[in-house]
Design a protein around this motif. Structure first.
Motif, PDB file in Angstrom:
ATOM      1  N   ALA A 114       0.830  -1.210   0.000  1.00 13.34           N
ATOM      2  CA  ALA A 114       0.000   0.000   0.000  1.00 13.34           C
ATOM      3  C   ALA A 114       0.862   1.257   0.000  1.00 13.34           C
ATOM      4  O   ALA A 114       0.551   2.243  -0.684  1.00 13.34           O
ATOM      5  CB  ALA A 114      -0.930  -0.013   1.206  1.00 13.34           C
ATOM      6  N   VAL A 115       1.946   1.242   0.757  1.00 15.24           N
ATOM      7  CA  VAL A 115       2.840   2.401   0.790  1.00 15.24           C
ATOM      8  C   VAL A 115       3.487   2.607  -0.567  1.00 15.24           C
ATOM      9  O   VAL A 115       3.587   3.733  -1.072  1.00 15.24           O
ATOM     10  CB  VAL A 115       3.915   2.215   1.885  1.00 15.24           C
ATOM     11  CG1 VAL A 115       4.950   3.338   1.820  1.00 15.24           C
ATOM     12  CG2 VAL A 115       3.265   2.178   3.259  1.00 15.24           C
ATOM     13  N   ALA A 116       3.933   1.512  -1.199  1.00 15.53           N
ATOM     14  CA  ALA A 116       4.571   1.623  -2.514  1.00 15.53           C
ATOM     15  C   ALA A 116       3.599   2.159  -3.559  1.00 15.53           C
ATOM     16  O   ALA A 116       3.946   3.029  -4.370  1.00 15.53           O
ATOM     17  CB  ALA A 116       5.119   0.260  -2.941  1.00 15.53           C
ATOM     18  N   VAL A 117       2.366   1.648  -3.562  1.00 20.76           N
ATOM     19  CA  VAL A 117       1.360   2.113  -4.524  1.00 20.76           C
ATOM     20  C   VAL A 117       1.071   3.592  -4.328  1.00 20.76           C
ATOM     21  O   VAL A 117       0.939   4.350  -5.308  1.00 20.76           O
ATOM     22  CB  VAL A 117       0.068   1.279  -4.390  1.00 20.76           C
ATOM     23  CG1 VAL A 117      -1.076   1.918  -5.178  1.00 20.76           C
ATOM     24  CG2 VAL A 117       0.302  -0.146  -4.868  1.00 20.76           C
ATOM     25  N   ALA A 118       0.994   4.035  -3.075  1.00 23.96           N
ATOM     26  CA  ALA A 118       0.750   5.448  -2.808  1.00 23.96           C
ATOM     27  C   ALA A 118       1.876   6.327  -3.329  1.00 23.96           C
ATOM     28  O   ALA A 118       1.655   7.479  -3.724  1.00 23.96           O
ATOM     29  CB  ALA A 118       0.561   5.671  -1.305  1.00 23.96           C
ATOM     30  N   MET A 119       3.090   5.786  -3.368  1.00 22.12           N
ATOM     31  CA  MET A 119       4.247   6.576  -3.799  1.00 22.12           C
ATOM     32  C   MET A 119       4.426   6.593  -5.308  1.00 22.12           C
ATOM     33  O   MET A 119       4.704   7.639  -5.896  1.00 22.12           O
ATOM     34  CB  MET A 119       5.526   6.039  -3.144  1.00 22.12           C
ATOM     35  CG  MET A 119       5.619   6.269  -1.663  1.00 22.12           C
ATOM     36  SD  MET A 119       7.241   5.799  -1.016  1.00 22.12           S
ATOM     37  CE  MET A 119       8.264   7.075  -1.747  1.00 22.12           C
ATOM     38  N   VAL A 120       4.316   5.433  -5.954  1.00 22.69           N
ATOM     39  CA  VAL A 120       4.703   5.338  -7.370  1.00 22.69           C
ATOM     40  C   VAL A 120       3.575   4.886  -8.286  1.00 22.69           C
ATOM     41  O   VAL A 120       3.752   4.843  -9.503  1.00 22.69           O
ATOM     42  CB  VAL A 120       5.909   4.397  -7.547  1.00 22.69           C
ATOM     43  CG1 VAL A 120       7.119   4.923  -6.792  1.00 22.69           C
ATOM     44  CG2 VAL A 120       5.573   2.967  -7.096  1.00 22.69           C
ATOM     45  N   GLY A 121       2.420   4.539  -7.747  1.00 23.27           N
ATOM     46  CA  GLY A 121       1.317   4.086  -8.571  1.00 23.27           C
ATOM     47  C   GLY A 121       1.266   2.579  -8.699  1.00 23.27           C
ATOM     48  O   GLY A 121       2.294   1.897  -8.664  1.00 23.27           O
ATOM     49  N   LYS A 122       0.072   2.055  -8.897  1.00 23.61           N
ATOM     50  CA  LYS A 122      -0.149   0.610  -8.928  1.00 23.61           C
ATOM     51  C   LYS A 122       0.637  -0.078 -10.035  1.00 23.61           C
ATOM     52  O   LYS A 122       1.117  -1.212  -9.876  1.00 23.61           O
ATOM     53  CB  LYS A 122      -1.639   0.334  -9.090  1.00 23.61           C
ATOM     54  CG  LYS A 122      -2.020  -1.124  -8.952  1.00 23.61           C
ATOM     55  CD  LYS A 122      -3.529  -1.309  -8.999  1.00 23.61           C
ATOM     56  CE  LYS A 122      -3.908  -2.770  -8.833  1.00 23.61           C
ATOM     57  NZ  LYS A 122      -5.398  -2.959  -8.868  1.00 23.61           N
ATOM     58  N   GLU A 123       0.798   0.609 -11.174  1.00 23.65           N
ATOM     59  CA  GLU A 123       1.454  -0.016 -12.327  1.00 23.65           C
ATOM     60  C   GLU A 123       2.941  -0.261 -12.090  1.00 23.65           C
ATOM     61  O   GLU A 123       3.558  -1.066 -12.807  1.00 23.65           O
ATOM     62  CB  GLU A 123       1.272   0.847 -13.577  1.00 23.65           C
ATOM     63  CG  GLU A 123       1.977   2.193 -13.546  1.00 23.65           C
ATOM     64  CD  GLU A 123       1.264   3.263 -12.729  1.00 23.65           C
ATOM     65  OE1 GLU A 123       1.800   4.379 -12.638  1.00 23.65           O
ATOM     66  OE2 GLU A 123       0.170   2.974 -12.188  1.00 23.65           O
ATOM     67  N   MET A 124       3.528   0.382 -11.094  1.00 24.99           N
ATOM     68  CA  MET A 124       4.950   0.210 -10.803  1.00 24.99           C
ATOM     69  C   MET A 124       5.201  -0.695  -9.605  1.00 24.99           C
ATOM     70  O   MET A 124       6.326  -0.803  -9.133  1.00 24.99           O
ATOM     71  CB  MET A 124       5.612   1.570 -10.570  1.00 24.99           C
ATOM     72  CG  MET A 124       5.722   2.430 -11.819  1.00 24.99           C
ATOM     73  SD  MET A 124       6.777   1.674 -13.082  1.00 24.99           S
ATOM     74  CE  MET A 124       8.401   1.917 -12.357  1.00 24.99           C
TER      75      MET A 124
END
Length: 405
Positions: A317-327
């Motif tokens: 969830a933290v990663a998606v918030a930072m760079v977007g779901k596609e990344m």
């Protein structure tokens, strides 16, 4: 604070982070010898007002930071510090100054990213609870994580969860990858010593008990363990990495002793036990048939790394918030490489995330544990901001379900 604001704040100190990373890179120290590195880490933490404990498991360092908001929860972030016994061939200005040693796995970058997060959080402690920054020695096969655990770090610094990060060459800057459940294999080592009478291999081989024959059958039979004893849907590897016998100057002499050693990789405790048991049975059985002796040793070096679902979901969830779901890849492939962070996740729920180390325009990259590898300074800010955002997600306002953004 939103992730983009955290990124901007840490970006302001990017030059210092690059300087720290390159300084560590130029002065590599291998397992349990990270005296200079741990002193640098401890000095930086203390300069930023973080309570610091050093000398843990020899050269380990742990920083303790309490948020200014009320909260009783505590989490830990872990980075490794040690280098490898590899001669660097990058030719970079900040290349290793120590012959035969280099940071070929990016631990210089891991350490620096966690330092960057520690600095930011010390200056912006807008969270409730406690975060522990664990700087671990001797990850590269020497049991540094186990040593810290055995010294009682989780009793001295009690946490609900622990998190790790590792760089991934071949993935672009801005990419993150992780998976729930088994992620990295348990990495064990084994040694078999076959003994015989030896003898004249040319004139009187019939009078000798020949351990080389046993060794030859054993190397082949060991591979049958995977195909006939391990469940077909399980992954496992047995490899021979060392053979030693006789004297090169006397090839006509049957040796009295042959040593065979190798590695075993598994993802489950049950399969691990199967490999240990069957390797012993095969070695002893073949030796007995040929009238030879057998000494067998199996060392459970590193357990499989299991990523707890709850902590993995939080990291994703933290990663998606930072760079977007596609990344963000939340189902990266299993890898048979070992990771001694597993000693820590055996004791506390935890997870590990991979961060892309970059790819050149032509698609090429230098892999880990190679003489041309170098950590990508362009991900230092992103990695540090990720750690700070994770703390925000876990401890902000004493509500672990409230995301930073």
């Amino acid at each position: 604070m939103r992730s983009n604001e955290i990124l901007a704040a840490i970006k302001a100190h990017e030059g210092e982070l690059v300087a720290i990373r390159r300084d560590i890179h130029a002065h590599p120290e291998t397992g349990f010898e990270e005296v200079r590195t741990s002193a640098l880490v401890a000095r930086k933490l203390r300069d930023w007002g973080i309570e610091t404990h050093d000398g843990i498991a020899g050269t380990g360092v742990i920083g303790t930071l309490k948020g200014r908001r009320p909260g009783q929860r505590a989490i830990a972030l872990r980075a490794d510090m040690d280098a490898l016994h590899i001669e660097e061939r990058t030719g970079l200005p900040h290349r290793s100054t120590v012959p035969g040693k280099m940071h070929a796995c990016g631990h210089d970058g891991h350490t620096t990213m966690l330092l960057g997060a520690a600095r930011y959080l010390a200056q912006n402690p807008d969270f409730g609870g406690t975060v522990y920054f664990i700087f671990q020695p001797a990850e590269e096969g020497q049991g540094g994580a186990a040593a810290m655990v055995n010294e009682g770090i989780f009793e001295r610094f009690p946490v609900e969860a622990i998190y790790g990060m590792h760089n991934q060459p071949g993935q672009p800057v801005g990419w993150f990858g992780l998976r729930s459940g088994a992620m990295k294999a348990g990495a064990d080592s084994w040694t078999v010593t076959f003994g015989g009478t030896g003898g004249h291999g040319g004139a009187k081989p019939h009078l000798a008990t020949d351990p080389t024959i046993v060794q030859a059958h054993f190397v082949l039979a060991a591979q049958n363990i995977i195909g006939r004893n391990v469940p077909p849907l399980e992954s496992a590897v047995i490899s021979v990495g060392h053979l030693a016998a006789g004297a090169i100057g006397s090839p006509n002499i049957i040796p009295t002793e042959v040593v065979v050693a190798g590695t075993a990789r598994t993802f489950s405790p049950a399969t691990r036990s199967i490999l240990e048991r069957r390797l012993r049975e095969v070695a002893e059985g073949l030796a007995s048939i040929q009238g030879c002796s057998c000494r067998f040793a199996y060392e459970r070096t590193t357990p499989p790394l299991f990523c707890a679902p709850e902590q993995t979901d939080i990291m994703a969830a933290v990663a998606v918030a930072m760079v977007g779901k596609e990344m963000v890849n939340t189902n990266i492939p299993l890898t048979l490489g070992g990771e001694d962070f597993a000693f820590m996740t055996e004791r506390r729920p935890g997870s590990m995330i991979m961060i892309g180390n970059g790819v050149k325009a032509d698609g090429s990259f230098h892999n880990l544990h190679t003489p041309l590898y170098d950590f990508n300074d362009n991900i230092l800010v992103l990695g540090a901001a990720y750690w700070a955002s994770l703390v925000c997600r876990e401890l902000r306002f004493n509500d672990k379900n409230l995301p930073c953004d």
